[in-house]
Design a protein around this motif. Structure first.
Motif, short mmCIF file in Angstrom:
data_model
loop_
_atom_site.label_atom_id
_atom_site.label_comp_id
_atom_site.label_asym_id
_atom_site.label_seq_id
_atom_site.Cartn_x
_atom_site.Cartn_y
_atom_site.Cartn_z
N UNK A 449 6.19 3.54 -1.44
CA UNK A 449 4.83 3.04 -1.67
C UNK A 449 3.86 4.20 -1.86
N UNK A 450 4.11 5.32 -1.13
CA UNK A 450 3.19 6.45 -1.23
C UNK A 450 3.27 7.14 -2.59
N UNK A 452 3.33 5.52 -5.43
CA UNK A 452 2.77 4.67 -6.49
C UNK A 452 1.37 5.12 -6.90
N UNK A 453 0.55 5.53 -5.92
CA UNK A 453 -0.81 5.95 -6.27
C UNK A 453 -0.79 7.17 -7.20
N UNK A 481 2.55 -0.64 -12.10
CA UNK A 481 2.51 -0.68 -10.64
C UNK A 481 3.27 -1.90 -10.11
N UNK A 482 3.04 -3.06 -10.75
CA UNK A 482 3.72 -4.28 -10.30
C UNK A 482 5.23 -4.18 -10.53
N UNK A 485 6.67 -2.05 -7.86
CA UNK A 485 6.77 -2.78 -6.59
C UNK A 485 8.00 -3.68 -6.58
N UNK A 488 11.00 -1.54 -6.00
CA UNK A 488 11.13 -1.10 -4.60
C UNK A 488 11.58 -2.28 -3.72
N UNK A 489 10.90 -3.44 -3.90
CA UNK A 489 11.15 -4.55 -2.99
C UNK A 489 12.45 -5.29 -3.30
N UNK A 535 2.22 -16.77 -3.72
CA UNK A 535 1.92 -15.36 -3.45
C UNK A 535 3.10 -14.64 -2.82
N UNK A 540 3.60 -13.07 -8.11
CA UNK A 540 2.29 -12.77 -8.68
C UNK A 540 2.34 -11.52 -9.56
N UNK A 541 3.12 -10.54 -9.09
CA UNK A 541 3.26 -9.31 -9.86
C UNK A 541 3.86 -9.57 -11.23
N UNK A 543 3.74 -12.32 -12.83
CA UNK A 543 2.71 -13.05 -13.57
C UNK A 543 1.73 -12.06 -14.21
#
Lengths: 572, 110
Positions: A449-450, A452-453, A481-482, A485, A488-489, A535, A540-541, A543
């Motif tokens: 997560x760190x 991604x920014x 970004x989505x 995620x 990662x997830x 959600x 949502x990502x 989407x």
């Protein structure tokens, strides 16, 4: 007891002289014992230090200090308490017998003496005493031995603690050194219009001897190198770190890369051969003959695609043309530092648009499998051809993966370094070319997560540099970004150090974003959009991605493993 | 991401700053849900939120739904265009109560 075989022991007797005693003295002498007779307890006690008797007879009826008190005094003193005491009583004196035992006597005899019985008892008690002495000696020896062992063990433990401390210090030092070395590797490769870079670096141990970097030299030229210090470990790493610091362009006249003429206006770039010559002067091989290094250093003209380079004992660069022809661009020079007066030849590779050049250390080609067969150029060529249509970083990662798979381990046998670039010059409206692809960004980061920014910032910067509207830029940033995620997830199943490779290219008027991972294959079904109020992570990502991008699709991975997500955004 | 929580005229105001993404949304979620649990009138000031992703949107929805369940009110203040864009992609711009500034939000929550 003495050691004289004719003298089995000295016996002290405190008793009034009598015919019984006289008979006893004669008998003792006949059996090899010496009997020393004293008249009372005081005399017995005072004569003990001199006589050192092996056994004492005390008559309960002796004059002066009673036999019992004499015995008590004997048993109170360390020097005499071990001497066996036998009381002399009368056959009817049961009380004295019992009392005698209570004050420490080992036995009693009654008058008149039965000589054989007395001799048997003396012999028995002397034997017991001898065994006691022997046992005490054994115990004392054992105690000494145990104490010595304890001391030795404590000394060993202290030594082990010191070794452990030294080892911990060394590990910390090595880790700190590795961090220094890592810090000198390009964290984020600089972006240049018309050229995309990718790299990887895998030290074979905590400290490696390889190094690589890319840096701008001026508006049109980019410098890049891969070097490999002989050997591994601390000494190789120290030289590697030193070289990394030296090989950083600076704005001062001592800079290695500037051919100073005294005036900033007329400064020119030092040629690759000149750089090699300067390094050869600066880093002569040490006297032990172990510290030299191989180097490939080149200057890329990002406008013309000309790559001018020198190769000092290093594996030659591999050029992969757009039509998949692979060429090894060999020029023979000796490593840096071997000979004081080495001359270094240069080569020139003219890249075609879409051509890729790979610089690498010998750890790649020389990776050996269990049968000691090397990975070799043919296998490298196959990987490069198979991955040519994918992102450059995926191609580099594919080489490393194949080389490690070849060795059957994930720990490199030698440092593995690869630096590659693809020349995709921007379309020039004045001189139209057939080129329709431009690399915007090539970036690899961890599935954390760190990370991604920073990835978003890099994407924003790269896209903004090309002047697209901020709304388009933010939409693409969001989609990437989505997607990350979801990788990662869902693909990796949580944060980890595995890589995510991001590539953004401009194909005509379409921005093509490709994201690749090394995770197990994920079913494209998970990309189905869900209702907006769903959600759950991912829904949502997905989407968002489908909303902001023109197309979102799964494609076969360029490396043959992991997942490849391709998203296209029209920017026409 | 940074945050401030304060009270004004009977409203609890949570002011968020920075990016709400996969890394920071767990912390943002705790802040919002803790405030929802102690307040019936919540204003979320997002003037300084520069980026929000689906994980950030998910916590806004969760806070909104939890407040509704307990009869509370949640409104959003000062959204910048990037956040408005993401809310509209999630079609939440028509669901959430969004106000230009704190004064109008306080008036709208009697």
């Amino acid at each position: 007891m003495t050691n004289n075989p004719m003298h089995l022991g000295l016996i002290l007797m405190a008793a009034s002289d009598s015919p019984d005693v006289q008979i006893l003295m004669h008998s003792f002498s006949a059996y090899g014992f010496e009997l020393h007779l004293v008249s009372d307890g005081e005399t017995a006690l005072s004569s003990i230090p001199t006589l050192k008797p092996d056994l004492i007879f005390l008559d309960v009826t002796q004059p002066g200090l009673s036999g019992f008190d004499t015995c008590l005094q004997l048993k109170e003193q360390d020097e005499t308490k071990h001497i066996p005491v036998i009381f002399v009583t009368t056959p009817t004196d049961t009380v004295s017998t019992v009392k005698g035992f209570s004050v420490g006597a080992v036995d009693y005899v009654t008058k008149p003496f039965q000589i054989e019985e007395v001799i048997a008892r003396i012999t028995t008690h002397l034997k017991i005493r001898n065994l006691q002495v022997l046992l005490e000696e054994i115990i004392a020896n054992l105690q000494t031995e145990v104490a010595e062992r304890q001391r030795a063990e404590e000394a060993l433990q202290e030594t082990m603690r010191m070794v452990q401390e030294a080892n911990d210090r060394m590990k910390n030092d090595l880790a700190a050194a590795a961090r220094v070395q890592q810090a000198l590797l390009p964290d984020i490769l600089p972006t240049f219009p018309g050229v995309g870079f990718a790299w990887t670096y895998r030290p074979c141990s905590e400290l490696g001897g390889d190094s690589l970097n890319v840096f701008p030299l001026n508006d049109d030229h980019v410098g890049l190198y891969v070097l490999d210090v002989s050997g591994h470990g601390v000494s190789a790493s120290l030289l590697s770190v030193t070289l990394s610091r030296v090989l950083i362009p600076r704005r001062d006249p001592s800079c290695l890369f500037i051919q100073s003429t005294g005036s900033p206006d007329t400064e020119t770039l030092a040629s690759p051969a000149e750089i090699a010559t300067r390094l050869n002067r600066m880093f002569p091989m040490s006297e032990d003959g172990r510290q030299y290094f191989t180097l490939i250093y080149g200057i890329l003209n990002i406008r013309t695609g000309e790559f001018r380079y020198t190769c000092a004992g290093h594996p030659p660069p591999l050029y992969l043309s757009p039509n998949q022809e692979l060429r090894s661009c060999e020029i023979g020079n000796v490593p840096i530092g071997l000979f004081e007066d080495s001359q270094f030849d240069e080569g020139i590779i003219q890249l075609e648009p879409g051509g890729r050049l790979f610089l690498y250390s010998d750890g790649v080609l020389e990776a050996k499998n269990e049968s000691k067969e090397i990975f070799g150029e043919d296998r490298l060529q196959k990987i490069l051809e198979a991955t040519q249509r994918g992102p450059l970083q995926a191609s580099v990662d594919g080489i490393v993966k194949s080389a490690l798979d070849w060795t059957g381990t994930q720990q490199a046998q030698d440092d593995l370094s690869i630096l590659a670039f693809e020349w995709t010059p921007a379309v020039n409206t004045e001189t139209p070319t057939k080129l329709d692809t431009q690399v915007i960004l090539s970036h690899r980061f961890s599935a954390r997560a760190t990370d991604l920014s920073p990835a978003r910032t890099m994407t924003r910067t790269a896209l903004n540099n090309h002047g697209w509207h901020s709304d388009i830029v933010e939409d693409i940033v969001l989609a990437i970004d989505e997607a990350c995620q979801n990788i990662i997830r869902h693909a990796y199943g949580g944060e980890c150090d595995e890589p995510i490779t991001l590539s953004i290219e401009l194909h005509d008027h379409n921005l093509v974003v490709v994201l690749e991972d090394h995770a197990p294959t994920v079913s494209p079904d998970c990309m189905n959009p869900r209702a907006f109020d769903d959600i759950r992570p991912g829904g949502l990502g997905c989407h968002f991605m489908r909303q902001v991008m023109n197309t979102v699709s799964f494609e076969p991975s360029s490396t043959g493993q992991g997942n490849c997500l391709r998203m296209v955004k029209s920017v026409g | 991401m940074e945050h401030q929580v304060f009270e004004q005229q009977g409203h609890h105001i949570v002011s968020l700053t920075g990016e709400i993404d996969l890394e920071t949304s767990p912390a943002a979620r705790k802040i919002l849900l803790d405030t929802v649990d102690t307040s019936t009138k919540l204003l979320i000031d997002m003037a300084s939120v520069t980026y929000i992703d689906s994980s950030g949107i998910a916590i806004l929805v969760e806070a909104f739904q939890r407040a509704k369940k307990k009869g509370g009110q949640v409104a959003f203040i000062s959204l910048n265009p990037a956040v408005v864009r993401v809310l509209s992609l999630a079609r939440l711009d028509k669901v959430f109560s969004i106000h230009a500034d704190m004064e109008s939000a306080i008036h709208a929550q009697p």
